[in-house]
Each structure stands twice: as C-alpha cells, then as structure tokens.
Design an enzyme around this catalytic site. Sequence first.
Site, PDB file in Angstrom:
ATOM      1  N   ASN A  42      24.715  40.274  45.537  1.00 24.41           N
ATOM      2  CA  ASN A  42      25.569  40.222  44.339  1.00 24.41           C
ATOM      3  C   ASN A  42      25.982  38.813  43.958  1.00 24.41           C
ATOM      4  O   ASN A  42      25.989  38.441  42.790  1.00 24.41           O
ATOM      5  CB  ASN A  42      26.886  40.972  44.603  1.00 24.41           C
ATOM      6  CG  ASN A  42      26.657  42.458  44.709  1.00 24.41           C
ATOM      7  OD1 ASN A  42      25.579  42.935  44.343  1.00 24.41           O
ATOM      8  ND2 ASN A  42      27.642  43.180  45.219  1.00 24.41           N
ATOM      9  N   THR A  66      32.240  36.464  41.041  1.00 31.83           N
ATOM     10  CA  THR A  66      32.291  35.587  42.225  1.00 31.83           C
ATOM     11  C   THR A  66      31.287  34.446  42.059  1.00 31.83           C
ATOM     12  O   THR A  66      31.623  33.271  42.248  1.00 31.83           O
ATOM     13  CB  THR A  66      32.021  36.391  43.516  1.00 31.83           C
ATOM     14  OG1 THR A  66      32.884  37.529  43.517  1.00 31.83           O
ATOM     15  CG2 THR A  66      32.272  35.554  44.751  1.00 31.83           C
ATOM     16  N   SER A  81      39.138  40.456  39.384  1.00 28.33           N
ATOM     17  CA  SER A  81      39.807  41.695  39.802  1.00 28.33           C
ATOM     18  C   SER A  81      41.237  41.704  39.260  1.00 28.33           C
ATOM     19  O   SER A  81      41.739  42.746  38.820  1.00 28.33           O
ATOM     20  CB  SER A  81      39.868  41.797  41.323  1.00 28.33           C
ATOM     21  OG  SER A  81      38.723  42.431  41.831  1.00 28.33           O
ATOM     22  N   LYS A 120      43.685  32.714  49.457  1.00 30.53           N
ATOM     23  CA  LYS A 120      42.829  32.652  48.266  1.00 30.53           C
ATOM     24  C   LYS A 120      43.641  33.019  47.015  1.00 30.53           C
ATOM     25  O   LYS A 120      43.595  32.315  46.004  1.00 30.53           O
ATOM     26  CB  LYS A 120      41.665  33.645  48.445  1.00 30.53           C
ATOM     27  CG  LYS A 120      40.523  33.458  47.501  1.00 30.53           C
ATOM     28  CD  LYS A 120      39.494  34.572  47.653  1.00 30.53           C
ATOM     29  CE  LYS A 120      38.830  34.587  49.017  1.00 30.53           C
ATOM     30  NZ  LYS A 120      37.728  35.592  49.078  1.00 30.53           N
ATOM     31  N   LYS A 150      45.895  42.328  47.981  1.00 31.66           N
ATOM     32  CA  LYS A 150      44.623  42.491  47.267  1.00 31.66           C
ATOM     33  C   LYS A 150      43.477  42.071  48.150  1.00 31.66           C
ATOM     34  O   LYS A 150      43.574  41.059  48.852  1.00 31.66           O
ATOM     35  CB  LYS A 150      44.674  41.572  46.023  1.00 31.66           C
ATOM     36  CG  LYS A 150      43.506  41.713  45.098  1.00 31.66           C
ATOM     37  CD  LYS A 150      43.699  42.825  44.097  1.00 31.66           C
ATOM     38  CE  LYS A 150      42.424  43.171  43.348  1.00 31.66           C
ATOM     39  NZ  LYS A 150      41.527  44.060  44.145  1.00 31.66           N
ATOM     40  N   LYS A 153      42.543  43.324  53.337  1.00 30.52           N
ATOM     41  CA  LYS A 153      41.101  43.582  53.453  1.00 30.52           C
ATOM     42  C   LYS A 153      40.903  44.921  54.124  1.00 30.52           C
ATOM     43  O   LYS A 153      41.767  45.386  54.870  1.00 30.52           O
ATOM     44  CB  LYS A 153      40.436  42.494  54.306  1.00 30.52           C
ATOM     45  CG  LYS A 153      38.953  42.357  54.039  1.00 30.52           C
ATOM     46  CD  LYS A 153      38.737  41.605  52.765  1.00 30.52           C
ATOM     47  CE  LYS A 153      37.308  41.201  52.536  1.00 30.52           C
ATOM     48  NZ  LYS A 153      37.244  40.128  51.540  1.00 30.52           N
TER      49      LYS A 153
HETATM   50  N1  GLU Z   1      35.872  40.862  48.216  1.00 29.58           N
HETATM   51  C1  GLU Z   1      36.166  39.783  47.326  1.00 29.58           C
HETATM   52  C2  GLU Z   1      36.747  38.597  48.078  1.00 29.58           C
HETATM   53  O1  GLU Z   1      36.544  38.436  49.263  1.00 29.58           O
HETATM   54  C3  GLU Z   1      36.975  40.223  46.135  1.00 29.58           C
HETATM   55  C4  GLU Z   1      38.297  40.841  46.454  1.00 29.58           C
HETATM   56  C5  GLU Z   1      38.988  41.492  45.245  1.00 29.58           C
HETATM   57  O2  GLU Z   1      38.405  41.484  44.179  1.00 29.58           O
HETATM   58  O3  GLU Z   1      40.094  41.976  45.446  1.00 29.58           O
HETATM   59  O4  GLU Z   1      37.369  37.753  47.501  1.00 29.58           O
END
Ligand code: GLU
Length: 427
Positions: free
Chosen positions: A219, A188, A356, A92, A68, A104
């Site tokens: 954001n 976030t 998410s 994370k 993810k 990513k």
């Molecule tokens: N881009 C966000 C992060 O760095 C969210 C990633 C997601 O929702 O999968 O955590």
Amino acid sequence: MTESLFAEASQRLDAALHHISISEDAIERLKFPKSSLQVSIPVRMDNGSLQVFQGYRVRYDDTRGPTKGGIRYHPSVTLDEVKSLAFWMTFKCAALDLPFGGAKGGITIDPKQLSKLELERLSRSYINEIADFIGPDVDIPAPDVQTNSMIMGWMADRYNTIHRKIVPAAITGKPLTMVGSLGRDTATGMGTFFAIETLMPKFQTVRENTTVAVQGFGNVGVVIADLLWQAGYRVVAVSDSQGGIYAKGGLDIPSVKQFKHSTRNLKAAYCEGTVCNILEYETITNEELLTLDVDILVPAAMENQITEKNANAVRAKYIFEAANGPITAAADAILEANGIHVFPDILINAGGVTVSYFEWVQNRSGLYWTVEEVNDRLKQKMVKETERIWEIAQQKSISMRTAAYVHALDRIGEAIDAKGTRDFYTS
Ligand code: GLU
C-alpha cells in the site's frame, strides 16, 4: 532480539529528554501504556473447526485526545510489539498536531493462510472482543500492515451492529461507500513524498540525478515509488516480501505496478504476484536492496530491517522511514556516525493517520471533501511540521529523530501539565 521492541522504542524518548525541559510528572506518565487489552478471538474455519487467535489493543496515552492507531495482522504480532507501535502513534499524532493520543491493535496470524470468508469472520470476531474498548471519542482503529479498507468496512459494520446505530467516526480507513475519505488509501505514501520534497532541496539535490530504492511494494511503497517516479527521481530498486528487482538506469514504475496488479490472484484480500517475476530486471534480495549504493533508501515494510548487523553496509545517503521502526536504536547510532541522514517514522509515515484524522472530521461533520482538498490539507500539514522539525534539529544540532521527539514531547508535556503538575500541589 535480545531487547524488547518497547525497551528499544523508549530509548528514543530518553534521547529527546536531554534536549527539552519537561515535568517529571509527564515523564512518569509516559513510561507506561494507559491500558492494554489481550483477547482470544474464536473463528469458525471453512472446514467447520473452531480456531482461537490472539489479539491485542493497546491505548498508550490519551492526554491530547482519543487514542488513534491501526490494526495489523501478522504472525510476529505480540503484546510488546503492539505496545511499541502504540507508543510511536502517541508521538506521531503529537508531532503532526493531531488532536489524538496513540494506540495500536494486532492479531497474531498469517492472514494469507485464511480464505476471504475466514478473514471476514476473524475481523468481525475481533471487534466483538474489543467493542467496549474503542469508540469515536475513545479509541479509533484504522488499517495497518496487511489490513485494508475492506477489512475496516467489515469491522465498522460489526461495530455498528453491536451498538445498534451507525457510528461513522468509530473506525477510519473505511471504503468510500461506507463514508471513508477520498485520498486515505494513498495518504501514507503521499505524506512521505511531501516530506521528501520538503527535505531534499535542503541538500541541493537534483531529482533526475537522485537514485531511490524502496523496500516494500505494498500500500505504502507503491505510492511512494510512483510519486517519486512521476516527479523525475530515478527509482532503481523496489522489493516485496518475496524479493526485489533492480535496474541501474531506473525501473519503469508504471509497468512494475501494472505487473503486480495484473498478476493479482485474490487469495483472501491480498495481492500474490511478486515483483521478482518481472524478467526484464535483475533480481535482488531484500537484504541486498537495503545496502544498495543509492541516494535515497525508503524502508516501507516492517520494523527491525536495519540493525547492528547490516547498518555499516548501508550506502544510501538519506533514509526516509516509511515503515514504523525499520531501524533499531543501535543501528541508528551507527548510521549517524557514518554521516547518513535518517528521517524518522513518526514524521515520514504520518500522512496515513493525518488523513484518518480528516476522515474522522468529515464523519463527524457530515460534510465530505474532494480529493484535492484532502491532498492539499495533507501537504500543508506535512510541510509545516517537517520544516519545524528541521529547524529544531538545526537549532539544537540534533538528529531529525530526536528533533521529532522533542517537538512531539513539547506538545504532550504541555497537555499533561495542563491537567495539574506536582507544582500545583507542592508550592
Ligand atoms: N497504521 C497507520 C500508522 O501506523 C495509520 C494509523 C491511523 O490511520 O490511525 O500510522
């Protein structure tokens, strides 16, 4: 930068390994990404020409579940950066106990130079190239720096077209009308707010006397500044990529938000108004914001903002990393020596991926939650894991960053070992 971002990122893991017993097999597994994809993305530009952009998707580790992580559009995107970000996502997701590994994606581009139609063609073309690499049980993209729900909508639509069926859980951070989740857009920032509210009472601070500077008014930063302001904190400075504003007595965040919103000039998908045009406040640079004499500093923009060069000038007492990787490993050591409390990205900005996850769960069950339900569940997760990481840090007398890695590593290591360790075969 002399050292690669990934080499930097791995140093955080090395620090945690001193405080946890984990099998050598697990350590070996976590040294390398599971798979990395580099693609060339052809885009028909508005003037009729064809341009080819470089894109990436890295799946770091999927031991705990499908991978993810977001997709970013930025001129500085490289494979090394995407790999580091995928590495951070792995820790994370484990720190928050989400049933996911880390991934990513990114495209090397300044998206503000594209028209909205070019941006749409780019986003769809990227999905054409990575469609076989992702999926609801494999790897699930989401928004990141300079991508948003509109872009996720185009991507989800393209994914569905390619697969000739609706696959709602393939991408998260989608528009609500395309089965996104309520509360995902603020998640976030709200997660960061819950972590701040859980940790600050441990230092006996009083909200009204606590000054805050937020770097990044996008954001994430807007939501953090707004929630802190509403809760009574004194938000004295905010900035965006053009620069920032400062007021000793505190900014009126609703009017700053309003200003940014009203000057919004929709070039492609981005807000062009800069906070520096607000005349009633003193203007400062992004570098000045980082070294302001405030209680709380929230870097909510890009990586590598606090480095060896400026770490000694930082005067904040508490730093909450709402961005991914805003502090280099060398700077971390300087801040720690100076008695500054750093609360790490893999915990502080985990609210986004947590919601998410909620979106993915809702997409798979077909049952949709109210915004109160989403925010309540987010709060429970953030408070629980923040408290646990705090306890580990206290028990082991280690930094919150190392504690967060220890906490995550414990879960990842167990999952790797459950699939078989060398003990199974050698004893
Ligand atoms: N881009 C966000 C992060 O760095 C969210 C990633 C997601 O929702 O999968 O955590």
